[in-house]
Write a protein that holds these residues in place. Structure first.
Motif, short mmCIF file in Angstrom:
data_model
loop_
_atom_site.label_atom_id
_atom_site.label_comp_id
_atom_site.label_asym_id
_atom_site.label_seq_id
_atom_site.Cartn_x
_atom_site.Cartn_y
_atom_site.Cartn_z
N VAL A 160 -10.21 26.98 50.63
CA VAL A 160 -10.28 25.52 50.64
C VAL A 160 -11.76 25.18 50.59
N VAL B 183 -3.02 20.45 53.20
CA VAL B 183 -3.53 21.76 52.75
C VAL B 183 -2.41 22.80 52.81
N GLN C 191 -6.55 32.83 50.48
CA GLN C 191 -6.66 31.44 50.00
C GLN C 191 -8.04 30.87 50.29
N THR D 108 0.13 22.14 49.98
CA THR D 108 -0.47 22.49 48.69
C THR D 108 -0.54 24.00 48.53
N THR D 109 -0.97 24.68 49.58
CA THR D 109 -1.04 26.15 49.53
C THR D 109 0.34 26.75 49.30
N TRP E 271 -2.82 15.64 43.24
CA TRP E 271 -3.46 16.77 42.57
C TRP E 271 -4.14 16.26 41.29
N GLY F 107 -5.51 27.42 41.36
CA GLY F 107 -6.09 26.38 42.21
C GLY F 107 -5.68 25.00 41.77
N ILE G 276 -8.27 23.85 46.35
CA ILE G 276 -7.41 24.68 47.18
C ILE G 276 -6.86 25.74 46.24
N TRP H 191 -15.01 29.81 42.80
CA TRP H 191 -13.79 29.82 43.62
C TRP H 191 -12.85 30.95 43.25
#
Length: 161
Positions: free
Chosen positions: A130, A49, A128, A52-53, A87, A161, A146, A118
């Motif tokens: 998740v 996470v 952010q 990815t963020t 992804w 995202g 995410i 989202w």
């Protein structure tokens, strides 16, 4: 008979006590192993996470998202998604949850999932997100959204995202 019983009974009792202690030790070992496994999985998920963020935040700072320039977005998303094999897609949306651009092939309908809304959430909170695990109708597997806000002039205007 009494002599045999006086010898066998204590041995049986000793065996039962030893067996119970061994059983407890084995259960304690299994519990420790399960806790260690759960911690390792938790660390792996947190790391995934976080990376990815971070990748989304870097992508979000690029000039291609200033206007946004959809051709540049598509080009950058194509190059990024090749590196991030886990992804499913990269999606750019506004605060009404309207998908402005998505790669690959604009396939980004999460409206019927737990990730619905989202983009509005990310933009309105400027933080952010998740999501919980969700499935997409015909797509196999489970997914997690995410997302990060795209901030320009101190204001979140889009979500990535």
């Amino acid at each position: 008979m009494a002599l045999t019983l006086s010898i066998v009974a204590p041995l049986g009792l000793l065996s039962a006590v030893s067996l119970q202690r061994a059983w407890r030790r084995q259960r304690a070992n299994i519990d420790r192993q399960n806790i260690a496994t759960a911690r390792a999985i938790s660390v792996a998920i947190d790391t995934s996470v976080d990376t990815t963020t971070a990748a989304l935040e870097v992508f979000g700072t690029l000039h291609a998202l200033d206007l946004p320039d959809l051709a540049a977005f598509d080009n950058l998303a194509r190059r990024l998604i090749v590196r991030k094999r886990d992804w499913a897609s990269i999606v750019l949306a506004d605060d009404t949850n309207h998908v402005i651009a998505a790669f690959p092939d604009g396939d980004a309908d999460v409206s019927q999932s737990s990730a619905a809304g989202w983009a509005h959430t990310v933009i309105s909170t400027n933080h952010q997100l998740v999501s919980n695990l969700f499935t997409l109708g015909k797509e196999p597997g489970h997914f997690v959204m995410i997302a990060v806000p795209i901030v320009r002039d101190g204001r979140a205007t889009l979500a990535l995202g």
